[in-house]
Scaffold this motif. Structure first.
Motif, PDB file in Angstrom:
ATOM      1  N   THR A   2       0.856  -1.180   0.000  1.00 51.21           N
ATOM      2  CA  THR A   2       0.000   0.000   0.000  1.00 51.21           C
ATOM      3  C   THR A   2       0.895   1.234   0.000  1.00 51.21           C
ATOM      4  O   THR A   2       2.089   1.138   0.291  1.00 51.21           O
ATOM      5  CB  THR A   2      -0.881   0.050   1.256  1.00 51.21           C
ATOM      6  N   THR A   3       0.296   2.408  -0.288  1.00 47.44           N
ATOM      7  CA  THR A   3       1.071   3.646  -0.284  1.00 47.44           C
ATOM      8  C   THR A   3       1.694   3.864   1.085  1.00 47.44           C
ATOM      9  O   THR A   3       2.863   4.226   1.187  1.00 47.44           O
ATOM     10  CB  THR A   3       0.161   4.846  -0.628  1.00 47.44           C
ATOM     11  N   ALA A   4       0.889   3.644   2.165  1.00 46.81           N
ATOM     12  CA  ALA A   4       1.399   3.881   3.522  1.00 46.81           C
ATOM     13  C   ALA A   4       2.604   2.999   3.798  1.00 46.81           C
ATOM     14  O   ALA A   4       3.612   3.474   4.331  1.00 46.81           O
ATOM     15  CB  ALA A   4       0.303   3.623   4.551  1.00 46.81           C
ATOM     16  N   ARG A   5       2.540   1.730   3.422  1.00 44.11           N
ATOM     17  CA  ARG A   5       3.665   0.826   3.700  1.00 44.11           C
ATOM     18  C   ARG A   5       4.875   1.166   2.838  1.00 44.11           C
ATOM     19  O   ARG A   5       6.011   1.025   3.273  1.00 44.11           O
ATOM     20  CB  ARG A   5       3.248  -0.627   3.532  1.00 44.11           C
ATOM     21  N   THR A   6       4.619   1.632   1.600  1.00 45.49           N
ATOM     22  CA  THR A   6       5.743   2.070   0.758  1.00 45.49           C
ATOM     23  C   THR A   6       6.431   3.263   1.408  1.00 45.49           C
ATOM     24  O   THR A   6       7.661   3.296   1.495  1.00 45.49           O
ATOM     25  CB  THR A   6       5.262   2.488  -0.652  1.00 45.49           C
ATOM     26  N   LEU A   7       5.645   4.222   1.900  1.00 51.02           N
ATOM     27  CA  LEU A   7       6.231   5.405   2.538  1.00 51.02           C
ATOM     28  C   LEU A   7       6.994   5.003   3.790  1.00 51.02           C
ATOM     29  O   LEU A   7       8.082   5.516   4.053  1.00 51.02           O
ATOM     30  CB  LEU A   7       5.135   6.431   2.867  1.00 51.02           C
ATOM     31  N   ASP A   8       6.427   4.083   4.591  1.00 57.98           N
ATOM     32  CA  ASP A   8       7.130   3.590   5.792  1.00 57.98           C
ATOM     33  C   ASP A   8       8.524   3.086   5.418  1.00 57.98           C
ATOM     34  O   ASP A   8       9.527   3.510   5.992  1.00 57.98           O
ATOM     35  CB  ASP A   8       6.376   2.411   6.431  1.00 57.98           C
ATOM     36  N   SER A   9       8.566   2.159   4.449  1.00 55.55           N
ATOM     37  CA  SER A   9       9.851   1.515   4.148  1.00 55.55           C
ATOM     38  C   SER A   9      10.784   2.474   3.409  1.00 55.55           C
ATOM     39  O   SER A   9      12.009   2.418   3.599  1.00 55.55           O
ATOM     40  CB  SER A   9       9.652   0.220   3.360  1.00 55.55           C
ATOM     41  N   THR A  10      10.227   3.389   2.603  1.00 52.82           N
ATOM     42  CA  THR A  10      11.086   4.361   1.899  1.00 52.82           C
ATOM     43  C   THR A  10      11.753   5.293   2.904  1.00 52.82           C
ATOM     44  O   THR A  10      12.982   5.441   2.911  1.00 52.82           O
ATOM     45  CB  THR A  10      10.265   5.202   0.897  1.00 52.82           C
ATOM     46  N   PHE A  11      10.942   5.913   3.777  1.00 52.23           N
ATOM     47  CA  PHE A  11      11.510   6.870   4.740  1.00 52.23           C
ATOM     48  C   PHE A  11      12.476   6.163   5.696  1.00 52.23           C
ATOM     49  O   PHE A  11      13.520   6.710   6.048  1.00 52.23           O
ATOM     50  CB  PHE A  11      10.392   7.591   5.501  1.00 52.23           C
ATOM     51  N   ALA A  12      12.137   4.927   6.118  1.00 53.57           N
ATOM     52  CA  ALA A  12      13.043   4.186   7.018  1.00 53.57           C
ATOM     53  C   ALA A  12      14.373   3.920   6.308  1.00 53.57           C
ATOM     54  O   ALA A  12      15.447   4.077   6.905  1.00 53.57           O
ATOM     55  CB  ALA A  12      12.394   2.885   7.474  1.00 53.57           C
ATOM     56  N   ALA A  13      14.304   3.556   5.029  1.00 59.57           N
ATOM     57  CA  ALA A  13      15.540   3.269   4.285  1.00 59.57           C
ATOM     58  C   ALA A  13      16.387   4.528   4.124  1.00 59.57           C
ATOM     59  O   ALA A  13      17.619   4.469   4.155  1.00 59.57           O
ATOM     60  CB  ALA A  13      15.201   2.679   2.918  1.00 59.57           C
ATOM     61  N   LEU A  14      15.724   5.671   3.981  1.00 58.43           N
ATOM     62  CA  LEU A  14      16.454   6.933   3.748  1.00 58.43           C
ATOM     63  C   LEU A  14      17.002   7.544   5.042  1.00 58.43           C
ATOM     64  O   LEU A  14      17.759   8.517   4.995  1.00 58.43           O
ATOM     65  CB  LEU A  14      15.539   7.956   3.048  1.00 58.43           C
ATOM     66  N   ALA A  15      16.624   6.974   6.194  1.00 52.27           N
ATOM     67  CA  ALA A  15      17.026   7.536   7.498  1.00 52.27           C
ATOM     68  C   ALA A  15      18.439   7.123   7.898  1.00 52.27           C
ATOM     69  O   ALA A  15      18.786   7.186   9.073  1.00 52.27           O
ATOM     70  CB  ALA A  15      16.018   7.124   8.576  1.00 52.27           C
ATOM     71  N   ASP A  16      19.253   6.710   6.943  1.00 50.05           N
ATOM     72  CA  ASP A  16      20.623   6.277   7.263  1.00 50.05           C
ATOM     73  C   ASP A  16      21.593   6.909   6.270  1.00 50.05           C
ATOM     74  O   ASP A  16      21.388   6.811   5.056  1.00 50.05           O
ATOM     75  CB  ASP A  16      20.687   4.749   7.177  1.00 50.05           C
ATOM     76  N   PRO A  17      22.661   7.560   6.800  1.00 54.25           N
ATOM     77  CA  PRO A  17      23.570   8.293   5.904  1.00 54.25           C
ATOM     78  C   PRO A  17      24.300   7.391   4.903  1.00 54.25           C
ATOM     79  O   PRO A  17      24.578   7.828   3.778  1.00 54.25           O
ATOM     80  CB  PRO A  17      24.555   8.972   6.859  1.00 54.25           C
ATOM     81  N   THR A  18      24.629   6.158   5.307  1.00 55.79           N
ATOM     82  CA  THR A  18      25.316   5.258   4.362  1.00 55.79           C
ATOM     83  C   THR A  18      24.389   4.889   3.207  1.00 55.79           C
ATOM     84  O   THR A  18      24.798   4.887   2.046  1.00 55.79           O
ATOM     85  CB  THR A  18      25.783   3.966   5.064  1.00 55.79           C
ATOM     86  N   ARG A  19      23.115   4.613   3.553  1.00 55.39           N
ATOM     87  CA  ARG A  19      22.173   4.242   2.481  1.00 55.39           C
ATOM     88  C   ARG A  19      21.927   5.423   1.543  1.00 55.39           C
ATOM     89  O   ARG A  19      21.827   5.250   0.329  1.00 55.39           O
ATOM     90  CB  ARG A  19      20.874   3.709   3.085  1.00 55.39           C
ATOM     91  N   ARG A  20      21.885   6.658   2.117  1.00 57.17           N
ATOM     92  CA  ARG A  20      21.720   7.814   1.236  1.00 57.17           C
ATOM     93  C   ARG A  20      22.963   8.006   0.356  1.00 57.17           C
ATOM     94  O   ARG A  20      22.859   8.353  -0.821  1.00 57.17           O
ATOM     95  CB  ARG A  20      21.443   9.093   2.059  1.00 57.17           C
ATOM     96  N   ALA A  21      24.150   7.716   0.932  1.00 57.33           N
ATOM     97  CA  ALA A  21      25.394   7.848   0.159  1.00 57.33           C
ATOM     98  C   ALA A  21      25.444   6.797  -0.952  1.00 57.33           C
ATOM     99  O   ALA A  21      25.939   7.074  -2.058  1.00 57.33           O
ATOM    100  CB  ALA A  21      26.600   7.715   1.078  1.00 57.33           C
ATOM    101  N   ILE A  22      24.916   5.592  -0.672  1.00 56.74           N
ATOM    102  CA  ILE A  22      24.862   4.545  -1.703  1.00 56.74           C
ATOM    103  C   ILE A  22      23.987   5.016  -2.866  1.00 56.74           C
ATOM    104  O   ILE A  22      24.355   4.892  -4.030  1.00 56.74           O
ATOM    105  CB  ILE A  22      24.333   3.209  -1.118  1.00 56.74           C
ATOM    106  N   LEU A  23      22.835   5.610  -2.543  1.00 53.06           N
ATOM    107  CA  LEU A  23      21.947   6.119  -3.606  1.00 53.06           C
ATOM    108  C   LEU A  23      22.632   7.237  -4.388  1.00 53.06           C
ATOM    109  O   LEU A  23      22.515   7.306  -5.617  1.00 53.06           O
ATOM    110  CB  LEU A  23      20.619   6.605  -3.012  1.00 53.06           C
ATOM    111  N   ALA A  24      23.375   8.095  -3.676  1.00 56.57           N
ATOM    112  CA  ALA A  24      24.093   9.182  -4.354  1.00 56.57           C
ATOM    113  C   ALA A  24      25.119   8.599  -5.324  1.00 56.57           C
ATOM    114  O   ALA A  24      25.242   9.059  -6.463  1.00 56.57           O
ATOM    115  CB  ALA A  24      24.774  10.091  -3.333  1.00 56.57           C
ATOM    116  N   ARG A  25      25.842   7.561  -4.879  1.00 59.85           N
ATOM    117  CA  ARG A  25      26.812   6.885  -5.769  1.00 59.85           C
ATOM    118  C   ARG A  25      26.098   6.275  -6.976  1.00 59.85           C
ATOM    119  O   ARG A  25      26.556   6.413  -8.120  1.00 59.85           O
ATOM    120  CB  ARG A  25      27.586   5.828  -4.972  1.00 59.85           C
ATOM    121  N   LEU A  26      24.949   5.623  -6.724  1.00 59.28           N
ATOM    122  CA  LEU A  26      24.221   4.953  -7.816  1.00 59.28           C
ATOM    123  C   LEU A  26      23.574   5.955  -8.771  1.00 59.28           C
ATOM    124  O   LEU A  26      23.242   5.611  -9.899  1.00 59.28           O
ATOM    125  CB  LEU A  26      23.160   3.999  -7.255  1.00 59.28           C
ATOM    126  N   SER A  27      23.418   7.212  -8.315  1.00 60.08           N
ATOM    127  CA  SER A  27      22.855   8.218  -9.214  1.00 60.08           C
ATOM    128  C   SER A  27      23.853   8.540 -10.330  1.00 60.08           C
ATOM    129  O   SER A  27      23.493   9.121 -11.342  1.00 60.08           O
ATOM    130  CB  SER A  27      22.466   9.479  -8.445  1.00 60.08           C
TER     131      SER A  27
END
Lengths: 127, 127
Positions: A2-27
């Motif tokens: 559902t949208t709510a569960r997608t938002l839960d897991s998206t925001f939780a995944a983005l709440a970590d600097p290493t994971r955000r840095a991985i996305l920045a590298r993959l960009s």
């Protein structure tokens, strides 16, 4: 999901600097786990754990190539998160507008103070 | 807080459906803890815990009125989170553009198929 569960897991995944840095590298382009681990001074298992969180949140996908399994960004959950935040845009745009007004007021006050100082000094010259 | 730490606490705070619902309620105007607890069928202490997370993340502030201490949205961390996500906008806009192209192709194929069926039927009428 559902949208709510997608938002839960998206925001939780983005709440970590290493994971955000991985996305920045993959960009910048696809990368293997080894290539991703390199700049982070982190073990491959530690990076793999972060990748698993990103993958479960639908933020990355892994290629089929059994050796490299390159990671790439999947943007749909990011679009959804951005869309959710857009509901609040009027609040920060309002705050910025208030800040602008405040700056304009300060500038006007400063200009008025300068003018009156100048006038007083000119008067001083005359007397 | 540094930008990275602000993003950590903002995204973590947003990773919960009750906390997002509280922000949605506050987007309509200030509200006390009691007013916030009402629609959630949640105890006041449970709501207070969520409010604490939102307050520590700088997403809400509490009024001075000792009795009500009304909560209000603070948008700056939301603006920062939105700004971070904007770095990835080209990825989802690219995906949407691809989806548009695909839809256009499908429409064109459908139109071509309809035309050829019509032509075949007209031919059939003649013979």
């Amino acid at each position: 999901m559902t949208t709510a569960r997608t938002l839960d897991s998206t925001f939780a995944a983005l709440a970590d600097p290493t994971r955000r840095a991985i996305l920045a590298r993959l960009s910048l382009g696809e990368a293997s786990v080894n290539e991703l681990a390199e700049p982070f001074a982190m073990s491959q298992p530690a990076i793999s754990k972060h990748l698993k969180v990103l993958e479960l949140a639908g933020l990355i996908s892994r290629g089929r190539d059994a050796q490299r399994r390159p990671c790439r960004i999947e943007a749909a959950p990011l679009a959804q998160a951005s869309g959710w935040l857009d509901n609040y845009r009027r609040f920060w745009e309002h705050s910025f507008a208030q800040l602008d007004d405040l700056l304009e007021e300060l500038k006007a006050e400063q200009a008025a103070a300068k003018k009156s100082t100048k006038r007083r000094n000119t008067k001083g010259d005359k007397t």
